[in-house]
Scaffold this motif. Structure first.
Motif, PDB file in Angstrom:
ATOM      1  N   GLY A   1       8.564   3.840   2.022  1.00  0.00           N
ATOM      2  CA  GLY A   1       7.740   3.291   1.046  1.00  0.00           C
ATOM      3  C   GLY A   1       6.803   2.796   1.737  1.00  0.00           C
ATOM      4  O   GLY A   1       6.375   2.598   2.747  1.00  0.00           O
ATOM      5  N   GLN A   2       6.028   1.604   0.929  1.00  0.00           N
ATOM      6  CA  GLN A   2       4.605   1.133   1.304  1.00  0.00           C
ATOM      7  C   GLN A   2       4.571  -0.284   0.829  1.00  0.00           C
ATOM      8  O   GLN A   2       5.183  -0.678  -0.148  1.00  0.00           O
ATOM      9  CB  GLN A   2       3.499   1.881   0.778  1.00  0.00           C
ATOM     10  N   VAL A   3       3.999  -1.234   1.436  1.00  0.00           N
ATOM     11  CA  VAL A   3       3.715  -2.463   0.996  1.00  0.00           C
ATOM     12  C   VAL A   3       2.230  -2.934   1.299  1.00  0.00           C
ATOM     13  O   VAL A   3       1.703  -2.484   2.359  1.00  0.00           O
ATOM     14  CB  VAL A   3       4.853  -3.628   1.690  1.00  0.00           C
ATOM     15  N   LEU A   4       1.420  -3.604   0.315  1.00  0.00           N
ATOM     16  CA  LEU A   4       0.431  -4.288   0.638  1.00  0.00           C
ATOM     17  C   LEU A   4       0.330  -5.612   0.115  1.00  0.00           C
ATOM     18  O   LEU A   4       1.111  -5.699  -1.158  1.00  0.00           O
ATOM     19  CB  LEU A   4      -0.751  -3.179  -0.324  1.00  0.00           C
ATOM     20  N   VAL A   5      -0.789  -6.255   0.571  1.00  0.00           N
ATOM     21  CA  VAL A   5      -1.047  -7.593  -0.098  1.00  0.00           C
ATOM     22  C   VAL A   5      -1.956  -7.441  -1.459  1.00  0.00           C
ATOM     23  O   VAL A   5      -2.540  -6.684  -1.564  1.00  0.00           O
ATOM     24  CB  VAL A   5      -1.717  -8.548   0.954  1.00  0.00           C
ATOM     25  N   TYR A   6      -1.203  -8.084  -2.424  1.00  0.00           N
ATOM     26  CA  TYR A   6      -1.860  -7.806  -3.696  1.00  0.00           C
ATOM     27  C   TYR A   6      -3.415  -8.144  -3.690  1.00  0.00           C
ATOM     28  O   TYR A   6      -4.198  -7.385  -4.460  1.00  0.00           O
ATOM     29  CB  TYR A   6      -0.976  -8.530  -4.763  1.00  0.00           C
ATOM     30  N   ALA A   7      -3.778  -9.139  -2.935  1.00  0.00           N
ATOM     31  CA  ALA A   7      -5.241  -9.444  -3.217  1.00  0.00           C
ATOM     32  C   ALA A   7      -5.976  -8.650  -2.541  1.00  0.00           C
ATOM     33  O   ALA A   7      -7.132  -8.337  -2.879  1.00  0.00           O
ATOM     34  CB  ALA A   7      -5.373 -10.797  -2.365  1.00  0.00           C
ATOM     35  N   ASP A   8      -5.488  -7.728  -1.295  1.00  0.00           N
ATOM     36  CA  ASP A   8      -6.353  -6.766  -0.492  1.00  0.00           C
ATOM     37  C   ASP A   8      -6.041  -5.560  -1.657  1.00  0.00           C
ATOM     38  O   ASP A   8      -7.170  -4.805  -1.873  1.00  0.00           O
ATOM     39  CB  ASP A   8      -5.718  -6.431   0.431  1.00  0.00           C
ATOM     40  N   ALA A   9      -5.048  -5.151  -2.044  1.00  0.00           N
ATOM     41  CA  ALA A   9      -5.029  -4.091  -2.853  1.00  0.00           C
ATOM     42  C   ALA A   9      -5.698  -3.791  -4.353  1.00  0.00           C
ATOM     43  O   ALA A   9      -6.038  -2.881  -4.643  1.00  0.00           O
ATOM     44  CB  ALA A   9      -3.435  -3.558  -3.273  1.00  0.00           C
ATOM     45  N   LEU A  10      -5.924  -5.083  -4.898  1.00  0.00           N
ATOM     46  CA  LEU A  10      -6.336  -5.056  -6.179  1.00  0.00           C
ATOM     47  C   LEU A  10      -8.002  -5.831  -6.098  1.00  0.00           C
ATOM     48  O   LEU A  10      -8.502  -5.922  -6.917  1.00  0.00           O
ATOM     49  CB  LEU A  10      -5.480  -5.975  -7.003  1.00  0.00           C
ATOM     50  N   GLY A  11      -8.579  -5.950  -4.882  1.00  0.00           N
ATOM     51  CA  GLY A  11      -9.672  -6.225  -4.730  1.00  0.00           C
ATOM     52  C   GLY A  11     -10.375  -7.404  -4.982  1.00  0.00           C
ATOM     53  O   GLY A  11     -11.378  -7.898  -5.649  1.00  0.00           O
ATOM     54  N   PHE A  12      -9.485  -8.495  -4.858  1.00  0.00           N
ATOM     55  CA  PHE A  12      -9.828  -9.858  -4.890  1.00  0.00           C
ATOM     56  C   PHE A  12     -10.771 -10.416  -3.984  1.00  0.00           C
ATOM     57  O   PHE A  12     -11.539 -11.278  -4.116  1.00  0.00           O
ATOM     58  CB  PHE A  12      -8.746 -10.841  -4.832  1.00  0.00           C
ATOM     59  N   SER A  13     -10.720  -9.598  -2.728  1.00  0.00           N
ATOM     60  CA  SER A  13     -11.782  -9.974  -1.736  1.00  0.00           C
ATOM     61  C   SER A  13     -12.212  -8.644  -0.963  1.00  0.00           C
ATOM     62  O   SER A  13     -11.562  -7.558  -1.042  1.00  0.00           O
ATOM     63  CB  SER A  13     -11.016 -10.676  -0.320  1.00  0.00           C
ATOM     64  N   HIS A  14     -13.561  -8.618  -0.816  1.00  0.00           N
ATOM     65  CA  HIS A  14     -14.088  -7.344  -0.226  1.00  0.00           C
ATOM     66  C   HIS A  14     -14.341  -7.417   1.236  1.00  0.00           C
ATOM     67  O   HIS A  14     -14.923  -6.537   1.967  1.00  0.00           O
ATOM     68  CB  HIS A  14     -15.428  -7.085  -0.810  1.00  0.00           C
TER      69      HIS A  14
ATOM     70  N   LYS B   1      -8.345   0.148   8.181  1.00  0.00           N
ATOM     71  CA  LYS B   1      -8.213   1.439   7.872  1.00  0.00           C
ATOM     72  C   LYS B   1      -7.361   1.833   6.938  1.00  0.00           C
ATOM     73  O   LYS B   1      -7.464   2.697   6.036  1.00  0.00           O
ATOM     74  CB  LYS B   1      -8.074   2.092   9.268  1.00  0.00           C
ATOM     75  N   PHE B   2      -6.058   1.056   6.992  1.00  0.00           N
ATOM     76  CA  PHE B   2      -4.825   1.440   6.225  1.00  0.00           C
ATOM     77  C   PHE B   2      -5.219   0.979   4.657  1.00  0.00           C
ATOM     78  O   PHE B   2      -4.088   1.464   3.972  1.00  0.00           O
ATOM     79  CB  PHE B   2      -3.507   0.894   6.639  1.00  0.00           C
ATOM     80  N   LEU B   3      -6.072   0.390   4.161  1.00  0.00           N
ATOM     81  CA  LEU B   3      -6.195  -0.365   3.063  1.00  0.00           C
ATOM     82  C   LEU B   3      -6.663   0.406   2.003  1.00  0.00           C
ATOM     83  O   LEU B   3      -8.078   1.123   2.278  1.00  0.00           O
ATOM     84  CB  LEU B   3      -6.864  -1.618   2.882  1.00  0.00           C
ATOM     85  N   ARG B   4      -6.397   0.803   0.783  1.00  0.00           N
ATOM     86  CA  ARG B   4      -7.065   1.289  -0.327  1.00  0.00           C
ATOM     87  C   ARG B   4      -6.956   0.315  -1.259  1.00  0.00           C
ATOM     88  O   ARG B   4      -6.060  -0.265  -1.685  1.00  0.00           O
ATOM     89  CB  ARG B   4      -6.419   2.649  -0.910  1.00  0.00           C
ATOM     90  N   ARG B   5      -8.173   0.117  -2.102  1.00  0.00           N
ATOM     91  CA  ARG B   5      -8.289  -0.717  -3.134  1.00  0.00           C
ATOM     92  C   ARG B   5      -8.117   0.042  -4.447  1.00  0.00           C
ATOM     93  O   ARG B   5      -8.811   0.910  -4.849  1.00  0.00           O
ATOM     94  CB  ARG B   5      -9.522  -1.389  -3.236  1.00  0.00           C
ATOM     95  N   PHE B   6      -7.228  -0.533  -5.297  1.00  0.00           N
ATOM     96  CA  PHE B   6      -6.907   0.175  -6.425  1.00  0.00           C
ATOM     97  C   PHE B   6      -7.406  -0.457  -7.628  1.00  0.00           C
ATOM     98  O   PHE B   6      -7.105  -0.050  -8.713  1.00  0.00           O
ATOM     99  CB  PHE B   6      -5.345   0.233  -6.720  1.00  0.00           C
ATOM    100  N   ALA B   7      -8.130  -1.619  -7.393  1.00  0.00           N
ATOM    101  CA  ALA B   7      -8.706  -2.253  -8.499  1.00  0.00           C
ATOM    102  C   ALA B   7     -10.028  -3.005  -8.021  1.00  0.00           C
ATOM    103  O   ALA B   7     -10.086  -3.323  -6.521  1.00  0.00           O
ATOM    104  CB  ALA B   7      -7.842  -3.301  -9.499  1.00  0.00           C
ATOM    105  N   ASP B   8     -10.818  -3.521  -8.841  1.00  0.00           N
ATOM    106  CA  ASP B   8     -12.085  -4.385  -8.067  1.00  0.00           C
ATOM    107  C   ASP B   8     -11.990  -5.704  -9.029  1.00  0.00           C
ATOM    108  O   ASP B   8     -12.542  -6.042  -9.813  1.00  0.00           O
ATOM    109  CB  ASP B   8     -13.124  -3.905  -8.262  1.00  0.00           C
ATOM    110  N   ALA B   9     -10.656  -6.544  -8.769  1.00  0.00           N
ATOM    111  CA  ALA B   9     -10.561  -7.924  -9.483  1.00  0.00           C
ATOM    112  C   ALA B   9     -11.663  -8.865  -9.041  1.00  0.00           C
ATOM    113  O   ALA B   9     -11.896  -9.629 -10.021  1.00  0.00           O
ATOM    114  CB  ALA B   9      -9.403  -8.520  -9.010  1.00  0.00           C
ATOM    115  N   GLN B  10     -12.457  -8.880  -7.988  1.00  0.00           N
ATOM    116  CA  GLN B  10     -13.344  -9.679  -7.539  1.00  0.00           C
ATOM    117  C   GLN B  10     -14.616  -9.541  -8.668  1.00  0.00           C
ATOM    118  O   GLN B  10     -15.216 -10.597  -8.912  1.00  0.00           O
ATOM    119  CB  GLN B  10     -14.032  -9.592  -6.213  1.00  0.00           C
TER     120      GLN B  10
END
Length: 272
Positions: free
Chosen positions: A219-232, A237-246
């Motif tokens: 499985g995989q885990v990410l910090v929600y703020a990173d994965a959902l784009g709360f910060s840019h 390298k391992f991070l993919r943003r699945f949304a742009d909440a910022q």
């Protein structure tokens, strides 16, 4: 979507092992508050982690070290209240289990008792096995964490890739097997070579959860703020943003300010 992901039943530690056996990947994400946890849980996540990354994301600290047991319980209690489906795991913060087995067990019991989470997570390998055994004996499921362990950042001298050389890779493998034999049901592998993470996943019974460890984990885990784009700003390298909440929030706040300033909010329909 898998056979367990679509079920409305509460996910447990045993479910993780069932998912691994079925070859169904496990999706884990962090959460630190009631509102965010409600949204993520309803979206179908398998597990919510109240990471000690709350120290960075919620408190603005440079690392995870300052956050306390009391603060972790505060965040964990909010997430546990929100969650109906996902397995809820809480990090044991730095200093809460390193001193002794008894203190680690005592703090784990307190975290579960006061917050209502389903399991706790500890960083470390063979050095913490005795504490892990004590916590499991107390009836609390445990998640291990190897590779880059942020609570040891000052020992490592940074957040670089771990287990690059053969000696460290073999130490990590030995730690993984020791934790597995101690009874952890899951094992986070952070920032290690993909081939090594795949090897660990194949050789342990526990479900492996990767972050910067390739696609060979269970499985995989990410910090929600990173994965959902709360910060840019954070761009590993391992991070993919699945949304742009910022951007979404910025646009919403900008519109709100504009409507307040030009007196178009509230309008007649929005007034009593």
């Amino acid at each position: 979507m898998g056979y367990l992901t679509t079920s409305k039943k509460k996910i447990t530690a045993n479910t993780f092992l069932e998912l691994k056996a079925a070859g169904e990947k496990i999706a884990m994400m962090t959460a630190y508050d009631y509102t965010t946890a409600t949204i993520i849980d309803q979206a179908g996540i398998d597990s919510l982690l109240i990471g000690d990354s709350a120290s960075n994301v919620m408190c603005g600290n440079d690392d995870t070290l300052p956050i306390t047991v009391d603060e972790m319980i505060y965040h964990a209690k909010a997430v546990a209240r929100a969650t109906r489906h996902a397995l809820v795991v809480c990090d044991m913060p730095f200093g809460s289990y390193q001193v002794s087995r008894d203190e680690g067990v005592r703090n784990a019991i307190r975290i579960v008792k006061e917050s209502g989470v389903d399991a706790v997570k500890l960083e470390g390998g063979r050095d913490i096995v005795d504490t892990v055994c004590g916590i499991i004996s107390a009836g609390i499921p445990v998640v291990g964490h190897l590779g880059l362990t942020p609570q040891s950042v000052h020992v490592f001298g940074g957040y670089g890739l771990r287990a690059k050389d053969e000696a460290e890779a073999e130490r990590l493998m030995a730690d993984a097997k020791a934790l597995d034999e101690a009874g952890v049901f899951a094992l986070v592998l952070e920032k290690v070579p993909a081939a090594l993470a795949a090897r660990v996943s194949h050789e342990v019974k526990a479900a492996t959860i990767g972050i910067g460890a390739g696609n060979g984990t269970d499985g995989q885990v990410l910090v929600y703020a990173d994965a959902l784009g709360f910060s840019h700003d954070f761009k590993p390298k391992f991070l993919r943003r699945f949304a742009d909440a910022q951007q979404c929030i910025t646009d919403g706040v900008t519109q709100y300010v504009s409507c307040v300033k030009d007196s178009t909010f509230p309008n007649a329909d929005e007034s009593y």
